[in-house]
Design a protein around this motif. Sequence first.
Motif, PDB file in Angstrom:
ATOM      1  N   SER A 161       0.848  -1.194   0.000  1.00 37.81           N
ATOM      2  CA  SER A 161       0.000   0.000   0.000  1.00 37.81           C
ATOM      3  C   SER A 161       0.883   1.245   0.000  1.00 37.81           C
ATOM      4  N   TYR A 162       0.410   2.287  -0.668  1.00 39.43           N
ATOM      5  CA  TYR A 162       1.161   3.530  -0.769  1.00 39.43           C
ATOM      6  C   TYR A 162       0.233   4.694  -0.455  1.00 39.43           C
ATOM      7  N   ASP A 163       0.788   5.724   0.184  1.00 39.65           N
ATOM      8  CA  ASP A 163       0.010   6.931   0.443  1.00 39.65           C
ATOM      9  C   ASP A 163      -0.035   7.828  -0.786  1.00 39.65           C
ATOM     10  N   ALA A 164       1.001   7.771  -1.606  1.00 37.19           N
ATOM     11  CA  ALA A 164       1.055   8.600  -2.808  1.00 37.19           C
ATOM     12  C   ALA A 164       2.061   8.018  -3.785  1.00 37.19           C
ATOM     13  N   ILE A 165       1.896   8.366  -5.040  1.00 37.16           N
ATOM     14  CA  ILE A 165       2.846   7.988  -6.086  1.00 37.16           C
ATOM     15  C   ILE A 165       3.274   9.260  -6.795  1.00 37.16           C
ATOM     16  N   VAL A 166       4.573   9.486  -6.885  1.00 36.00           N
ATOM     17  CA  VAL A 166       5.112  10.662  -7.574  1.00 36.00           C
ATOM     18  C   VAL A 166       5.559  10.231  -8.965  1.00 36.00           C
ATOM     19  N   LEU A 167       5.045  10.921  -9.986  1.00 32.94           N
ATOM     20  CA  LEU A 167       5.354  10.579 -11.370  1.00 32.94           C
ATOM     21  C   LEU A 167       6.143  11.712 -12.020  1.00 32.94           C
ATOM     22  N   GLY A 168       7.280  11.370 -12.606  1.00 33.16           N
ATOM     23  CA  GLY A 168       8.059  12.327 -13.370  1.00 33.16           C
ATOM     24  C   GLY A 168       7.674  12.213 -14.835  1.00 33.16           C
ATOM     25  N   PHE A 169       7.111  13.277 -15.396  1.00 29.38           N
ATOM     26  CA  PHE A 169       6.616  13.231 -16.768  1.00 29.38           C
ATOM     27  C   PHE A 169       7.612  13.830 -17.741  1.00 29.38           C
ATOM     28  N   GLY A 170       7.778  13.153 -18.873  1.00 30.31           N
ATOM     29  CA  GLY A 170       8.620  13.656 -19.945  1.00 30.31           C
ATOM     30  C   GLY A 170       7.804  14.485 -20.910  1.00 30.31           C
ATOM     31  N   ARG A 171       8.285  14.629 -22.154  1.00 25.74           N
ATOM     32  CA  ARG A 171       7.636  15.506 -23.123  1.00 25.74           C
ATOM     33  C   ARG A 171       6.566  14.799 -23.941  1.00 25.74           C
ATOM     34  N   SER A 172       6.516  13.448 -23.866  1.00 25.20           N
ATOM     35  CA  SER A 172       5.562  12.718 -24.688  1.00 25.20           C
ATOM     36  C   SER A 172       4.300  12.415 -23.899  1.00 25.20           C
ATOM     37  N   ALA A 173       3.184  13.021 -24.308  1.00 20.91           N
ATOM     38  CA  ALA A 173       1.911  12.772 -23.639  1.00 20.91           C
ATOM     39  C   ALA A 173       1.490  11.320 -23.785  1.00 20.91           C
ATOM     40  N   LYS A 174       1.818  10.707 -24.929  1.00 18.94           N
ATOM     41  CA  LYS A 174       1.429   9.319 -25.166  1.00 18.94           C
ATOM     42  C   LYS A 174       2.121   8.389 -24.180  1.00 18.94           C
ATOM     43  N   GLU A 175       3.410   8.607 -23.941  1.00 20.46           N
ATOM     44  CA  GLU A 175       4.144   7.767 -22.987  1.00 20.46           C
ATOM     45  C   GLU A 175       3.650   8.011 -21.570  1.00 20.46           C
ATOM     46  N   ASN A 176       3.341   9.273 -21.236  1.00 23.16           N
ATOM     47  CA  ASN A 176       2.786   9.570 -19.917  1.00 23.16           C
ATOM     48  C   ASN A 176       1.483   8.803 -19.700  1.00 23.16           C
ATOM     49  N   ALA A 177       0.657   8.772 -20.743  1.00 27.63           N
ATOM     50  CA  ALA A 177      -0.627   8.075 -20.648  1.00 27.63           C
ATOM     51  C   ALA A 177      -0.435   6.576 -20.451  1.00 27.63           C
ATOM     52  N   GLN A 178       0.568   6.004 -21.100  1.00 29.06           N
ATOM     53  CA  GLN A 178       0.831   4.574 -20.964  1.00 29.06           C
ATOM     54  C   GLN A 178       1.206   4.230 -19.526  1.00 29.06           C
ATOM     55  N   VAL A 179       2.013   5.102 -18.899  1.00 25.71           N
ATOM     56  CA  VAL A 179       2.401   4.881 -17.498  1.00 25.71           C
ATOM     57  C   VAL A 179       1.164   4.892 -16.613  1.00 25.71           C
ATOM     58  N   LEU A 180       0.274   5.849 -16.845  1.00 29.09           N
ATOM     59  CA  LEU A 180      -0.935   5.941 -16.039  1.00 29.09           C
ATOM     60  C   LEU A 180      -1.860   4.754 -16.263  1.00 29.09           C
ATOM     61  N   ASP A 181      -1.940   4.282 -17.495  1.00 30.33           N
ATOM     62  CA  ASP A 181      -2.754   3.108 -17.781  1.00 30.33           C
ATOM     63  C   ASP A 181      -2.267   1.908 -16.975  1.00 30.33           C
TER      64      ASP A 181
END
Length: 235
Positions: free
Chosen positions: A3-23
């Motif tokens: 279990s985690y209280d939060a997840i910190v995501l470092g986003f790059g310049r590609s929205a498509k790759e960011n979306a894949q991580v979130l999926d």
Amino acid sequence: MASYDAIVLGFGRSAKENAQVLDELTGQFGEALPQLLFFAPHPDALEQVLALNPALASAPRAENFAQLALHISATLPGEGREARETETEQTGRSDLAGAKVLIVDDDIRNIYSLTSVLETYGIQVLHAERGRDGIALLEQTPDVDAALIDIMMPEMDGYETMRRIRGTAAIAHIPLISVTAKAMKGDRQKCLDAGASDYIAKPVDLDLLLALLRVWIGRSRSRAESPEKILVAAN
């Protein structure tokens, strides 16, 4: 599962790759998805996230991660959320209103469909059906905020068109979004190597395209305003 209280995501310049991580994260945690904190070089990254992952708008603690990422006031679900979505849509339209975008594509059907959408956001659209014509238009109108460059074109393809734009000092600063029907591994990097600022595949996801345009038009406007601010400060 831990279990985690939060997840910190470092986003790059590609929205498509960011979306894949979130999926992947939403698939792994489901309803137990922890609070999400975004670290990105530009605040519009959150708009890209929500455009590609509308389900996140109703995810637990969605108001919290929006507040942390964009420093906006938190709102409650239900009517408050609907008001926020309406405000976001209106803000998105005003962010793009008055912008000037060039479309370079040899298929007039693509030009027509994209123009129809972009003009509803108050964007002034220029178009060219050949790479050489697109370069000439940019040289005539260097105040273009962004250009959409199709990759598969006759005579001069999108790669060469972007390389020549980047090699022309007067227009080298213009954000270029490459549009390609190819989705093979390495295509994105090939576009970036040719001078693209970003990449979007066909069939074009309009929400993603609008999110990308908000990012790059925002940067283009910031760049244009900087010299004016310097002059004002000097006076």
